[in-house]
Enzyme design. Structure first.
Site, mmCIF file in Angstrom:
data_model
loop_
_atom_site.group_PDB
_atom_site.id
_atom_site.type_symbol
_atom_site.label_atom_id
_atom_site.label_comp_id
_atom_site.label_asym_id
_atom_site.label_seq_id
_atom_site.Cartn_x
_atom_site.Cartn_y
_atom_site.Cartn_z
ATOM 1 N N ASP A 407 0.856 -1.187 0.000
ATOM 2 C CA ASP A 407 0.000 0.000 0.000
ATOM 3 C C ASP A 407 0.898 1.244 0.000
ATOM 4 O O ASP A 407 2.116 1.138 0.187
ATOM 5 C CB ASP A 407 -0.886 -0.046 1.257
ATOM 6 C CG ASP A 407 -1.904 1.081 1.288
ATOM 7 O OD1 ASP A 407 -2.260 1.599 0.219
ATOM 8 O OD2 ASP A 407 -2.353 1.435 2.399
ATOM 9 N N GLU A 410 2.560 4.912 -4.070
ATOM 10 C CA GLU A 410 2.549 5.869 -5.214
ATOM 11 C C GLU A 410 3.888 6.530 -5.389
ATOM 12 O O GLU A 410 4.225 6.845 -6.533
ATOM 13 C CB GLU A 410 1.447 6.911 -4.989
ATOM 14 C CG GLU A 410 0.038 6.353 -5.052
ATOM 15 C CD GLU A 410 -0.331 5.459 -3.865
ATOM 16 O OE1 GLU A 410 0.204 5.725 -2.774
ATOM 17 O OE2 GLU A 410 -1.096 4.512 -4.040
ATOM 18 N N ASP A 484 -9.096 3.743 -1.783
ATOM 19 C CA ASP A 484 -10.042 4.177 -0.754
ATOM 20 C C ASP A 484 -11.368 4.674 -1.298
ATOM 21 O O ASP A 484 -11.644 5.880 -1.340
ATOM 22 C CB ASP A 484 -9.378 5.256 0.109
ATOM 23 C CG ASP A 484 -8.162 4.697 0.829
ATOM 24 O OD1 ASP A 484 -8.030 3.453 0.903
ATOM 25 O OD2 ASP A 484 -7.339 5.490 1.322
HETATM 26 C C1 GLC Z 1 -4.659 3.404 2.974
HETATM 27 C C2 GLC Z 1 -5.175 2.196 2.221
HETATM 28 C C3 GLC Z 1 -6.208 1.458 3.067
HETATM 29 C C4 GLC Z 1 -5.568 1.086 4.401
HETATM 30 C C5 GLC Z 1 -5.021 2.319 5.100
HETATM 31 C C6 GLC Z 1 -4.255 1.982 6.354
HETATM 32 O O1 GLC Z 1 -5.665 4.331 3.130
HETATM 33 O O2 GLC Z 1 -5.719 2.544 0.989
HETATM 34 O O3 GLC Z 1 -6.671 0.330 2.409
HETATM 35 O O4 GLC Z 1 -6.496 0.442 5.202
HETATM 36 O O5 GLC Z 1 -4.152 3.018 4.242
HETATM 37 O O6 GLC Z 1 -3.187 1.167 6.090
#
Ligand code: GLC
Length: 787
Positions: A407, A410, A484
Site C-alpha cells: 500500500d 505511489e 479508498d
Molecule cells: C490506505 C489504504 C487502506 C488502508 C489504510 C491503512 O488508506 O488505501 O486500504 O487500510 O491506508 O493502512
C-alpha cells in the site's frame, strides 16, 4: 477554505486560459530504412519507427533533437524479426509489415497507420507530433465521430472515456472518488479505440506525468507528457481480444494466482490483535461462511515499522499463521514502502549503510511523513535495492505467510504534493533520473521486488501480492484493488466500469473494497456489493478505522444469510473463474468484461457500464441502488437463460427483470457451458466432483475448456496441469459430447456431472461416440463422466 466555496467561481477569479502553443515537428528532411526500422529526420527533430511484430509498431520521436528508442520497465517483449517493405515517393513514404501499413507524408510530416485491408486506424490529419510552450511533447490524432475509447487503467466515471481529459500520475486520494477525481493510484497510459466495430490500441509508454485529451477538440484527441521523448505503440487489433493479446505481449501477462487468492478475503483497518484475528476466523467457521484470507493492516507492526510484529498485540504470529492455515485461512499483512527513521531499527540502519534509500542529488536522503512519522523510501529503481527488499520478505515467509499487501506505494507522503519531492534523484541502475520522471514507476517496481522476493522464499509456492499503485505491466506481479472508495451506492456503481477498464488495460486481477472503505456501510449496500464482489476477479471486504463493522454478519441475520449464499456461490463458480484466470494468463483477455468485448459490432453494447460479462457467455446485471427490486438488462444476440429461474430470454433487446435483495441477476447464453465445483469453506478443501452445466440450444455446437492444476505451485509450467476440452453438438434427438484431455496433473475430483438445462424433449446422449446413461430426477437431467 475559500477555494472550496462559491468564491472559486466569482467572475473576477476567472482566468482565460490561452490555448497552449503547439510547435510542429516540421517537414521531412531525409529518411532511411534500417532492418525493421525507418528513421525520419525532420527540420527540428527525429522520428524512429520500429515494427515489433507484424501487428505492433513503435514510434519514438524527439520533436526537438535526436531520438533513440526508449522503453520503460513496462515492456518485456522482444521484437520479432520481420521483413518490412519500404517505398519512397516524391511526397510520401510507405512502409508495411503483413498486418500494418504506414503511409507517411513528407511536408509536413504526418503518419497514417492502416490495417492490411487499408482501413485507417490512426491518423494525424492537419495536426501531428510536436511540442508545447513548456517543451512538453504532444501527439495529436484524428478522432472520428464513431470512436469510443476504453482502458486508461483505473479511472472513475463511465466505461467510454470520450469527452474526458485524463492524467497519469499515481496519487493517493482519500477524498471521495467522484467523476472528476483524477488521477488515482495507477497509471496505465494505454487505451483501446473502437471504431465501427473494429478495435485498435495505443500505448503511450511514458513515465512522466502524461495527459490524454479526448475533450478539447472535436476532431482530434491528443496525448502529451511533461518531459522526455514521445514513445508510443500502435496495435492493429482488429478485435478487442486481439488488442489485449498484443498489449500484453508487450507488457506481460498475469501469472496464474494461487487458488486461495481468488477465494473470499476479509480485511479491516485494523484487526488489531492476535486474539481478534483468531476470533474473527472462528466466527467465519462457526457461521460456515467461506473464507480464504484475513488481512493485517498497519496496527500489526511495532510502531508501523515494516518487517516487524508488535509483540504485545501479536505474541506468536507463527502459531497464529499455522493454526489459521490448517483451517484454510491465509494471513496477508500490509507492507508499505516508508521505512521509519530510527537508528535502532535494522531495516533503516541497513538501508542507510548500503545507500538504498531515495535521496537528493546533493546527497541527503529524502525524508517524508507517513504512518510511522519521519520515514525514508527504498529506491526500487536500483536492482540491488529490489533484491534487498525482496530478501527481507523471508521475515514473513518464515512465519508461513504467502501473500503481501503493498500500500502507499505511489509513493504516498503526508504533505501538500502527496508524494516525494520531484527533485529526488533515483539511481536507476547507474542512469540517474528525477522523481518527476520515474514517479509513476515506484509502485510497479516495489511490487516486482515483493513478488520476486516472495517467490524466491516460497519454495515453489505461488506468491500473492496486492498493490495500490502501479504502471503498465503491473499485472506481472500483483493484483490491484482500487484504493479508498466509500460506502456509497455511487461507488458500487463505479466499481463496474473501473474494473472493466482495468481489465481492458491488461490488469485482469482487480477488485474494489467490497462494502466501501470509508464512510459507513449498511446491510442493503453490503449485500448488493457482496453479490457483485462474488463475480469480480478479486474479492475482498475492507473498511476503515472507526467505521461501522462490515463483516458479513454485521447488519443482522437477514443480510448475513444472503451474503453467505453469495460468498458460497463464489466458491461454486471457482472452477469457472479459475479457467478464466488461466485464459487471461495465456491471452491477456480480461475476466470481467464489458459487453462490447464479446459483441464489438453491436453498438448497443458500447456504453453499458452497469452490466458485465464473466467470461464470454455469462452476463451479470446487478442491482446497485437502494430499495430497487427491478432493473433493465440488455442481452446481446443469441438466446439467454436466467441462471436462477431457467427462464428463457431473447437477445438483442432490453428486458425488465425482477431481483429482490436475495437475487443477483445472472444470465447464461444458450448453447454454452459453465463449470461449477462444490460449496466449500475454503479453497483448501478440494472438489470431489465438478458440474458442467450445458444450456441446451437446438442444432448448436458449443465448446468449453476446463483447466485445473494444484492451484499452489508453478509445476503447471512443467506440464503438470489438467486440461479437458468439451465440444457439444445438438441435433434432432441427440446430444453428442466430444472430449479430449491433456497434461499430466491428476485432479482430486474424479467425476464430472454433466447437467443439461432446458431440453424438454427426449434425446440420446453420447460421449466420444458411446451412449451415456441419462439420469432424470424431477427437473434435473444429468449424466456422469469420469476421467
Ligand atoms: C490506505 C489504504 C487502506 C488502508 C489504510 C491503512 O488508506 O488505501 O486500504 O487500510 O491506508 O493502512
Amino acid at each position: 477554505m475559500l477555494e472550496d466555496s462559491s468564491f472559486a467561481i466569482q467572475p473576477s477569479q476567472s482566468k482565460i486560459f490561452a490555448k497552449s502553443t503547439f510547435f510542429d515537428i516540421g517537414n521531412l528532411v531525409s529518411s532511411q530504412k534500417s532492418g525493421p526500422e525507418v528513421i525520419l529526420q525532420t527540420e527540428t527533430g527525429k522520428v524512429i519507427i520500429k515494427f515489433i511484430r507484424e501487428d505492433i509498431v513503435q514510434i519514438t520521436a524527439n520533436p526537438l533533437g535526436d531520438s533513440c528508442f526508449v522503453s520503460s520497465p513496462a515492456v518485456v517483449a522482444e521484437s520479432q524479426p520481420i521483413d518490412i517493405k519500404y517505398r519512397e515517393e516524391t511526397d510520401s513514404i510507405y512502409c508495411h509489415s503483413l498486418k500494418l501499413i504506414l503511409a507517411i507524408t513528407k511536408c509536413p510530416l504526418r503518419i497514417t497507420i492502416l490495417d492490411a485491408k487499408g482501413n485507417v486506424i490512426v491518423s494525424e490529419g492537419q495536426r501531428g507530433m510536436g511540442y508545447g510552450s513548456s517543451k512538453e511533447v504532444i501527439c495529436f490524432k484524428e478522432m472520428s465521430e464513431t470512436d469510443y475509447f476504453y482502458g486508461f487503467g483505473e479511472k472513475t466515471g463511465y466505461l467510454n472515456k470520450r469527452g474526458e481529459k485524463l492524467t497519469m500520475w499515481n496519487t493517493d486520494v482519500y477524498a471521495p472518488h467522484n467523476p472528476e477525481t483524477d488521477p488515482l493510484y495507477q497509471s496505465i497510459p494505454f487505451f483501446i479505440t473502437l471504431r465501427d466495430g473494429k478495435a485498435h490500441g495505443v500505448f503511450f509508454d511514458h513515465t512522466f506525468r502524461s495527459t490524454f485529451d479526448l475533450q478539447s477538440e472535436e476532431k482530434y484527441y491528443s496525448f502529451s507528457a511533461d518531459g522526455g521523448l514521445l514513445n508510443y505503440y500502435v496495435m492493429v487489433g482488429p478485435s478487442p481480444r486481439d488488442v489485449l493479446e498484443q498489449y500484453t505481449f508487450l507488457t506481460g501477462r498475469m501469472p496464474i494466482p494461487p487458488k486461495w487468492a481468488i477465494g473470499y478475503h476479509q480485511s479491516r483497518y485494523s484487526y488489531e490483535t492476535e486474539e481478534e484475528v483468531l476470533t474473527l476466523a472462528k466466527t467465519f467457521i462457526k457461521k460456515e461462511i467461506p473464507l480464504d484470507a484475513i488481512y493485517l493492516d498497519i496496527h500489526y507492526m511495532d510502531g508501523y515499522r515494516v518487517f516487524t510484529f508488535d509483540k504485545n498485540k501479536f505474541p506468536n504470529p507463527e502459531k497464529m499463521v499455522t493454526e489459521l492455515k490448517k483451517l484454510g485461512i491465509r494471513i496477508v499483512p500490509i507492507v508499505d514502502p516508508g521505512v521509519k527513521q530510527d537508528v535502532e531499527y535494522p531495516i533503516y540502519k541497513e538501508g542507510i549503510q548500503q545507500d538504498y534509500f531515495c535521496k537528493y542529488i546533493e546527497g541527503p536522503v529524502y525524508i517524508g511523513d507517513v504512518w510511522a512519522g519521519r520515514s525514508v523510501f527504498p529506491d526500487f529503481t536500483k536492482k540491488s535495492v529490489k533484491e534487498w527488499w525482496g530478501t527481507k520478505h523471508k521475515y514473513y515467509t518464515d512465519l508461513g505467510i504467502e501473500g503481501i499487501w503493498n500500500d502507499m506505494n505511489e509513493p504516498a507522503v503526508f504533505n501538500e504534493s502527496k508524494t516525494m519531492d520531484l527533485s529526488v534523484m533515483h539511481h536507476n541502475n547507474g542512469n540517474p533520473k528525477s522523481h518527476r520522471e520515474l514517479h509513476n514507476l515506484y509502485g510497479l517496481l516495489m511490487s516486482e521486488a515483493t513478488y520476486e522476493g516472495l517467490k524466491k522464499e516460497l519454495n515453489g509456492l505461488r506468491p500473492f501480492v496486492l498493490t495500490r499503485a502501479g504502471y503498465s505491466g503491473i499485472q506481472r506481479y500483483a493484483a490491484v484493488w482500487t484504493g479508498d472508495n466509500r460506502s456509497f451506492w455511487e461507488h458500487l456503481q463505479m466499481t463496474l466500469p473501473m474494473i472493466m477498464n482495468l481489465g481492458l488495460s491488461g490488469v485482469a486481477f482487480s477488485g474494489a473494497d467490497v462494502g466501501g472503505f470509508a464512510h459507513n456501510s449498511n446491510g442493503e449496500l453490503l449485500t448488493r456489493w457482496t453479490q457483485v464482489g462474488a463475480f469480480t476477479p478479486y474479492f475482498r471486504n475492507h473498511s476503515v478505522l472507526e467505521s461501522v463493522r462490515q463483516e458479513p454478519w454485521s447488519f443482522g441475520e437477514k443480510y448475513e444469510e444472503i451474503m453467505k449464499r453469495y460468498i458460497e456461490l463464489r466458491y461454486e463458480w471457482l472452477p469457472q473463474l479459475y479457467t478464466l484466470f488461466v485464459e487471461s494468463n495465456r491471452t491477456g483477455a480480461p475476466i470481467m468484461r464489458p459487453l462490447f468485448f464479446e459483441y464489438p459490432s453491436d453498438e448497443q453494447t458500447y456504453q453499458i457500464s452497469d452490466q458485465f460479462m464473466f467470461g464470454d457467455n455469462v452476463i451479470i446485471a446487478p442491482i446497485m441502488e437502494p430499495g430497487k427490486t427491478h432493473r433493465t438488462v440488455f442481452l446481446p444476440e443469441g438466446r439467454w437463460v436466467d441462471y436462477w429461474t431457467e427462464e428463457d430470454y431473447d437477445g438483442k433487446q432490453y428486458h425488465l427483470v425482477k431481483a429482490e435483495l436475495n437475487t443477483l441477476p445472472i444470465f447464461v447464453k444458450k448453447g454454452s457451458m459453465i463449470l461449477h465445483g462444490q460449496k466449500k469453506l475454503s479453497t483448501n478443501i478440494k472438489d470431489e466432483k465438478l458440474f458442467l452445466h450445458f444450456y441446451y440450444e437446438p442444432n448448436s455446437t458449443s465448446s468449453f475448456t476446463l483447466y485445473d492444476d494444484d492451484g499452489m505451485t508453478f509445476s503447471y509450467l512443467d506440464g503438470v496441469y489438467f486440461k479437458q476440452t468439451f465440444e457439444v453438438k445438438t441435433t434432432l434427438g441427440k446430444i453428442e459430447i466430444y472430449t479430449k484431455t491433456e497434461g499430466s496433473y491428476q485432479p482430486e475430483w474424479s467425476e464430472i456431472e454433466f447437467v443439461i438445462h432446458g431440453s424438454q424433449k427426449d434425446f440420446d446422449l453420447y460421449l466420444n461416440g458411446s451412449q451415456l446413461d441419462i439420469i432424470k430426477e424431477q427437473d434435473r437431467v444429468t449424466a456422469l463422466m469420469y476421467h
